[in-house]
Design an enzyme around this catalytic site. Structure first.
Site, PDB file in Angstrom:
ATOM      1  N   GLY A 177     -65.402 -29.204 -32.385  1.00 46.08           N
ATOM      2  CA  GLY A 177     -64.032 -29.448 -31.901  1.00 46.08           C
ATOM      3  C   GLY A 177     -63.934 -29.168 -30.411  1.00 46.08           C
ATOM      4  O   GLY A 177     -64.615 -28.287 -29.899  1.00 46.08           O
ATOM      5  N   ARG A 220     -68.864 -34.354 -36.590  1.00 51.27           N
ATOM      6  CA  ARG A 220     -69.820 -34.933 -37.538  1.00 51.27           C
ATOM      7  C   ARG A 220     -71.122 -35.052 -36.767  1.00 51.27           C
ATOM      8  O   ARG A 220     -71.298 -34.407 -35.769  1.00 51.27           O
ATOM      9  CB  ARG A 220     -69.337 -36.320 -37.961  1.00 51.27           C
ATOM     10  N   ASP A 231     -70.379 -22.318 -33.759  1.00 50.96           N
ATOM     11  CA  ASP A 231     -71.545 -21.880 -34.530  1.00 50.96           C
ATOM     12  C   ASP A 231     -72.289 -23.044 -35.190  1.00 50.96           C
ATOM     13  O   ASP A 231     -73.517 -23.036 -35.249  1.00 50.96           O
ATOM     14  CB  ASP A 231     -71.166 -20.799 -35.547  1.00 50.96           C
ATOM     15  N   GLY A 232     -71.561 -24.087 -35.661  1.00 51.94           N
ATOM     16  CA  GLY A 232     -72.217 -25.236 -36.299  1.00 51.94           C
ATOM     17  C   GLY A 232     -73.135 -25.961 -35.319  1.00 51.94           C
ATOM     18  O   GLY A 232     -74.314 -26.221 -35.614  1.00 51.94           O
ATOM     19  N   THR A 233     -72.607 -26.257 -34.142  1.00 47.80           N
ATOM     20  CA  THR A 233     -73.384 -26.966 -33.116  1.00 47.80           C
ATOM     21  C   THR A 233     -74.564 -26.118 -32.641  1.00 47.80           C
ATOM     22  O   THR A 233     -75.674 -26.634 -32.442  1.00 47.80           O
ATOM     23  CB  THR A 233     -72.466 -27.301 -31.910  1.00 47.80           C
ATOM     24  N   THR A 290     -64.953 -21.920 -28.543  1.00 49.49           N
ATOM     25  CA  THR A 290     -63.980 -22.098 -29.625  1.00 49.49           C
ATOM     26  C   THR A 290     -62.657 -21.475 -29.214  1.00 49.49           C
ATOM     27  O   THR A 290     -62.641 -20.398 -28.605  1.00 49.49           O
ATOM     28  CB  THR A 290     -64.428 -21.468 -30.966  1.00 49.49           C
ATOM     29  N   ILE A 291     -61.564 -22.145 -29.563  1.00 50.46           N
ATOM     30  CA  ILE A 291     -60.258 -21.526 -29.304  1.00 50.46           C
ATOM     31  C   ILE A 291     -60.034 -20.348 -30.248  1.00 50.46           C
ATOM     32  O   ILE A 291     -59.193 -19.509 -30.004  1.00 50.46           O
ATOM     33  CB  ILE A 291     -59.076 -22.524 -29.454  1.00 50.46           C
ATOM     34  N   ASP A 292     -60.808 -20.300 -31.353  1.00 46.86           N
ATOM     35  CA  ASP A 292     -60.554 -19.284 -32.389  1.00 46.86           C
ATOM     36  C   ASP A 292     -60.987 -17.876 -31.973  1.00 46.86           C
ATOM     37  O   ASP A 292     -60.560 -16.903 -32.591  1.00 46.86           O
ATOM     38  CB  ASP A 292     -61.301 -19.656 -33.683  1.00 46.86           C
ATOM     39  N   ASP A 348     -63.708 -16.356 -32.494  1.00 50.75           N
ATOM     40  CA  ASP A 348     -64.243 -15.635 -33.658  1.00 50.75           C
ATOM     41  C   ASP A 348     -65.767 -15.461 -33.618  1.00 50.75           C
ATOM     42  O   ASP A 348     -66.381 -15.204 -34.643  1.00 50.75           O
ATOM     43  CB  ASP A 348     -63.832 -16.361 -34.953  1.00 50.75           C
ATOM     44  N   ARG A 398     -31.594 -19.046 -38.050  1.00 49.78           N
ATOM     45  CA  ARG A 398     -32.616 -19.493 -38.989  1.00 49.78           C
ATOM     46  C   ARG A 398     -33.850 -18.601 -38.992  1.00 49.78           C
ATOM     47  O   ARG A 398     -34.082 -17.843 -38.047  1.00 49.78           O
ATOM     48  CB  ARG A 398     -33.104 -20.896 -38.582  1.00 49.78           C
ATOM     49  N   ARG A 452     -58.945 -20.765 -37.894  1.00 50.85           N
ATOM     50  CA  ARG A 452     -59.859 -20.699 -39.058  1.00 50.85           C
ATOM     51  C   ARG A 452     -59.637 -19.389 -39.827  1.00 50.85           C
ATOM     52  O   ARG A 452     -58.508 -19.068 -40.159  1.00 50.85           O
ATOM     53  CB  ARG A 452     -61.325 -20.827 -38.613  1.00 50.85           C
ATOM     54  N   GLN A 494     -52.609 -26.870 -29.491  1.00 46.52           N
ATOM     55  CA  GLN A 494     -53.307 -25.651 -29.026  1.00 46.52           C
ATOM     56  C   GLN A 494     -54.661 -25.956 -28.400  1.00 46.52           C
ATOM     57  O   GLN A 494     -55.227 -25.148 -27.687  1.00 46.52           O
ATOM     58  CB  GLN A 494     -53.575 -24.717 -30.216  1.00 46.52           C
TER      59      GLN A 494
HETATM   60  O1  F6P Z   1     -62.360 -24.230 -34.651  1.00 43.19           O
HETATM   61  C1  F6P Z   1     -61.346 -24.783 -33.875  1.00 43.19           C
HETATM   62  C2  F6P Z   1     -60.276 -25.403 -34.737  1.00 43.19           C
HETATM   63  O2  F6P Z   1     -59.241 -25.867 -33.893  1.00 43.19           O
HETATM   64  C3  F6P Z   1     -59.717 -24.483 -35.827  1.00 43.19           C
HETATM   65  O3  F6P Z   1     -58.816 -23.547 -35.315  1.00 43.19           O
HETATM   66  C4  F6P Z   1     -59.126 -25.498 -36.765  1.00 43.19           C
HETATM   67  O4  F6P Z   1     -59.097 -25.000 -38.074  1.00 43.19           O
HETATM   68  C5  F6P Z   1     -60.083 -26.650 -36.670  1.00 43.19           C
HETATM   69  O5  F6P Z   1     -60.780 -26.517 -35.448  1.00 43.19           O
HETATM   70  C6  F6P Z   1     -59.438 -28.008 -36.727  1.00 43.19           C
HETATM   71  O6  F6P Z   1     -60.438 -28.957 -36.720  1.00 43.19           O
HETATM   72  P1  F6P Z   1     -60.187 -30.536 -36.624  1.00 43.19           P
HETATM   73  O7  F6P Z   1     -60.028 -30.866 -35.174  1.00 43.19           O
HETATM   74  O8  F6P Z   1     -61.408 -31.113 -37.207  1.00 43.19           O
HETATM   75  O9  F6P Z   1     -58.943 -30.841 -37.387  1.00 43.19           O
END
Ligand code: F6P
Length: 360
Positions: free
Chosen positions: A15, A79, A120-122, A142-144, A146, A179, A188, A286
């Protein structure tokens, strides 16, 4: 003895993430100016190694004006694993192993070493290609936030900033309409984006995967606020938040998928409190747009240091941030070891002291 390098390849996989272009610029500038190498941009993850026509030489003009641009000028894909590349043959999906082809094509393109920027996948694929003889160095993204091997990943701060700004906007309309507003954020299985943006944006409830919650606890916070005349509440929920098996009335809650986590939560809160509830799924907002100055700088530093690793022949390693300094570690060490929020950390303590509920 340092290796003889004439040309390097560079690719971005998985991503996208704000700050990728800063890394590309750092690598290209250091390669051209510091080391005198050619740089070949490999497009769309490893696809450019499978189809060499999807590569192009990167020079100074290729990286001009890209620091402020989100995304990646090289394109990316989550992919395209060359070890199990999905194709359609005779109307059927088949997985082909193109890994040897990638090694041969890299050789034909004159690529002496590759900088692979990815999650991590790449990085796992890069590591497997390196075992077949392609020298690689890794750059984590990664934005996560993690990945445990680095204190922080570029893109995280930008994602937090975007989510915080969204919360600022949600706050005003929540107040006007009395509200409950739920905002679902990415991340993730880690709650970093939810925790940081929720705290910075003044959320009343933050739900993260690391802290199990109950609907009753979330709703009692909302009701407690009502008693004090605060007729609106802001809930930030991470897409990986772990739902209780049942809602407050004992009805089962099927575990929702990312994108429908906020809606599932809204249904239970509405039932329990009778309040008007609205949901915002922040989604790929994001991941897009202009990186913050911090993310640009971290990306640039990672890029320049990745080129330095190649110059020193330190292959199979990944750049990382430790103690505020750019260092490196074996890619192997970084794969599959996740960094999640410690429920006993000072951030959680700060949030609780500031009146935030985690629903536990
Ligand atoms: O790992 C980055 C991320 O944006 C996650 O926060 C999210 O779950 C995922 O990728 C979304 O992936 P895609 O762009 O394949 O929908």
């Amino acid at each position: 003895m340092p290796p003889t390098i004439r040309s390097i390849g560079i690719s971005t996989g998985g991503g996208d993430c704000p700050g990728l272009n800063a890394v590309i610029r750092g690598v290209v500038k250091a390669a051209l100016l510091d080391h005198g190498w050619r740089v070949i941009g490999v497009q769309d993850g490893f696809d450019g190694l499978v189809w060499p026509e999807r590569t192009r030489e990167l020079d100074h003009s290729s990286v001009r004006g890209i620091l402020s641009r989100g995304g990646t000028i090289l394109g990316t894909t989550n992919r395209g694993n060359p070890f199990a590349y999905e194709l359609v043959a005779d109307g059927k999906k088949v997985a082909k192993d193109f890994s040897q082809l990638c090694i041969e094509n890299a050789r034909k393109l004159g690529i002496d070493a590759m900088v692979v920027i990815g999650g991590d996948g790449t990085l796992k694929i890069a590591h497997d290609l390196s075992k077949l003889g392609l020298p690689v160095v890794g750059v984590p993204k990664t934005i996560d936030n993690d990945l445990s091997a680095t204190e922080v990943t570029f893109g995280f701060e930008t994602a937090v900033q975007t989510a915080t700004e969204a919360l600022d906007r949600i706050q005003t309309t929540a107040e006007s309409h009395h509200r409950v507003m739920i905002m679902e954020v990415m991340g993730r299985d880690a709650g970093w984006i939810a925790l940081w943006s929720g705290l910075a944006g003044g959320a009343d409830v933050i739900l993260i995967p690391e802290i199990p919650f109950t609907i009753e606890s979330v709703c009692s916070k909302i009701k407690e606020r009502e008693q004090f005349g605060r007729t609106f509440s802001i809930v930030v929920v991470a897409e990986g938040a772990k739902f209780p098996p049942k809602d407050a009335s004992g009805n089962p809650i099927p575990p929702p998928k990312p994108g429908s986590v906020g809606t599932t939560l809204a249904h239970s809160i509405r039932e329990y409190t009778g309040k008007d509830v609205r949901v915002t799924v922040l989604g790929h907002v994001q991941r897009g747009g202009t990186p913050t100055a911090f993310d640009r700088l971290l990306g640039l530093r990672f890029g320049v240091h990745a080129a330095d690793l190649i110059a020193r022949g330190q292959f199979g390693r990944m750049v990382c941030l430790r103690g505020g300094e750019i260092q490196s570690c074996p890619i192997e060490e970084a794969i599959g070891v996740y960094k999640i929020v410690n429920p006993k950390s000072d951030l959680i303590r700060t949030a609780r002291a500031a009146g935030v509920t985690f629903g536990d």
